[in-house]
Design an enzyme around this catalytic site. Structure first.
Site, PDB file in Angstrom:
ATOM      1  N   CYS A  54       0.660  -1.541  -0.043  1.00 35.46           N
ATOM      2  CA  CYS A  54       0.039  -0.003   0.046  1.00 35.46           C
ATOM      3  C   CYS A  54       0.938   1.265  -0.064  1.00 35.46           C
ATOM      4  CB  CYS A  54      -0.919  -0.121   1.173  1.00 35.46           C
ATOM      5  SG  CYS A  54      -2.342   1.174   0.902  1.00 35.46           S
TER       6      CYS A  54
ATOM      7  N   HIS B 202      -3.588  -5.471   1.248  1.00 37.21           N
ATOM      8  CA  HIS B 202      -3.329  -5.860   2.671  1.00 37.21           C
ATOM      9  C   HIS B 202      -3.601  -7.181   2.742  1.00 37.21           C
ATOM     10  CE1 HIS B 202      -2.495  -1.740   3.864  1.00 37.21           C
ATOM     11  NE2 HIS B 202      -3.266  -1.257   3.291  1.00 37.21           N
TER      12      HIS B 202
END
Length: 487
Positions: free
Chosen positions: A328, A425
């Site tokens: 991310c 994630h």
């Protein structure tokens, strides 16, 4: 409603335990946290974002997470500002005074969510935030007693004996509440006790006599249980008694605005992995794998990383053949530029990235939210994950993808196979994907990765057992108006 004398007193844990305890008895129960401040979050079935602790509590209750379970989520991006998320969607970045003025609107959202849950479930277990005795936050409160008074909700107050001063915490909290708020507290739970309970009994007797309120039970210090943290970083696990050369050395730099560090919980639990969170003024130690985590302020965290001297250490790590993953915000750092033209994470502007990939990232107000499943591109291992980000990344060069999803590819793998990055994630939560990634990082001939979901479920069951064994369930039935179910 479970309120605590301090942060990390055990509120999230007790709500999780009660949700599983009630669900076992076929009670339709839902968790609820009016207002949460956390950088660990989860994506819900209705396409929104809530605190990760509430997602775990939903799982404990046998439910799919929904935005009504945490209608107000605050995600700090600086020491003074936080992104405000209402019903799962980011609406603005505010400072403390701005959010104080906004609280009347937030209160409407909170009460609307609670009302919807009340029509769908038999009981709701509510989690407070911090402490109800924070004098500076009492005005227009929607997180603790302000909410409890608005919906006429009984309160249990929990305190952590392991940190010391438990009786002062409980008595002092009562002393700072109004008369009606104090009357709303129906009992105490003491958390994280270890030792001979008979030695604690005189203190419990004094507390009940002094406050006129019952102690509903004393929960033990549950050793070795894994429950995902609401926000605080975990302590490193106890060292495993084995030759360190048998284990993969993994390092995660702790950025000031690190987000979703629960990504690394499966690695903390892996018997062949030594995971180290490296904080400020610490040198990055020799490692097989460095993982750049998510961040709520990527440009500022990247500048801080450089100030720590970690960019030099990362480049040296790669020269010696180490592997690097960016997740991310950490993935965005791997590119050439990070642009934030609207100042979503701080002052508007741009910053040079680490330039390991020929790519630029621009932050846009619309946040990308979703749960996904697919396969790792270089190993074909099945994986699940979720994405929560403002960035849109554009490549100037073609790379092998990191992940194949149903309709698209995600992320990139460098030509030399040393660097991988993506927005997803939860990469290590799937056992096959975890095994494949650790094999890529250098761990060979290792046993299957631990079943992360089974470990979490066992921990939740243990907590529910703790409710049954250590709390006064008759009084709990009364508070929940379930007396007919009492044994």
């Amino acid at each position: 409603m479970i309120q605590g004398t301090t942060s990390d007193a055990g509120k999230s844990m007790l709500v999780t335990a009660l949700c599983r305890w009630l669900a076992r008895q076929q009670i339709r129960v839902a968790p609820f946290k009016p207002q949460n401040m956390a950088l660990n979050s989860a994506v819900t079935i209705d396409g929104g974002e809530i605190g990760r602790a509430q997602a775990v509590q939903a799982y404990a209750a046998g439910l799919v997470p929904h935005t009504d379970m945490n209608p107000v989520l605050l995600k700090p991006s600086t020491d003074k500002n936080a992104q405000v998320i209402i019903h799962g969607q980011a609406i603005a970045t505010m400072d403390a005074s701005g959010f104080h003025d906004y609280k009347s609107i937030a209160r409407t959202a909170v009460l609307a969510s609670h009302a919807r849950l009340a029509t769908q479930y038999d009981r709701i277990i509510v989690e407070g935030a911090g402490s109800p005795a924070e004098i500076n936050l009492r005005a227009n409160d929607i997180a603790n007693m302000g909410f409890a008074e608005a919906v006429d909700c009984p309160v249990i107050l929990i305190a952590d004996i392991d940190r010391g001063g438990v009786f002062a915490h409980l008595a002092g909290t009562l002393a700072l509440l109004s008369e009606s708020e104090c009357a709303r507290i129906k009992g105490f739970v003491i958390n994280r006790f270890r030792g001979d309970i008979s030695l604690l009994q005189p203190g419990l007797d004094w507390l009940e006599a002094y406050t006129g309120k019952p102690v509903l039970g004393v929960l033990p210090y549950f050793q070795g249980l894994h429950l995902e943290a609401e926000d605080a970083l975990p302590h490193n696990p106890e060292p495993i008694m084995a030759d360190a050369s048998d284990r993969l050395q993994v390092v995660v730099p702790v950025l000031p605005r690190i987000s979703n560090h629960t990504d690394f919980d499966p690695l903390r639990l892996h018997p062949r992995v030594d995971l180290h969170f490296i904080g400020p003024n610490q040198a990055l130690p020799p490692a097989d794998l460095i993982i750049l985590p998510g961040s709520k302020n990527v440009r500022a965290d990247l500048a801080w990383l450089r100030k720590q001297g970690w960019e030099v250490a990362i480049r040296r790590h790669l020269r010696y053949g180490g592997k690097l993953i960016g997740i991310c915000g950490g993935f965005q750092m791997l590119g050439k530029w990070i642009h934030d033209p609207k100042g979503l994470e701080g002052d508007a502007g741009s910053a040079h990235g680490l330039a390991f990939f020929e790519m630029d990232t621009t932050l846009y107000p619309e946040k990308q939210l979703g749960n996904v499943c697919g396969t790792l591109a270089h190993q074909g291992a099945a994986m699940t994950g979720y994405e929560i980000h403002h960035g849109v990344t554009v490549f100037q060069k073609t790379y092998s993808p990191a992940v194949h999803l149903a309709q698209r590819t995600e992320g990139a793998l460098s030509a030399d196979g040393q660097i991988m990055g993506c927005y997803l994630h939860g990469l290590f939560e799937s056992a096959d994907a975890c095994r494949a990634l650790l094999h890529w990082a250098g761990l060979t001939d290792h046993p299957p990765a631990p079943d992360y979901q089974a470990i979490r479920n066992a921990a939740i069951n243990c907590l529910a057992d703790g409710v049954e064994q250590h709390l006064d369930t008759n009084r709990l039935y009364q508070l929940l108006n379930l007396q007919g179910m009492a044994p």
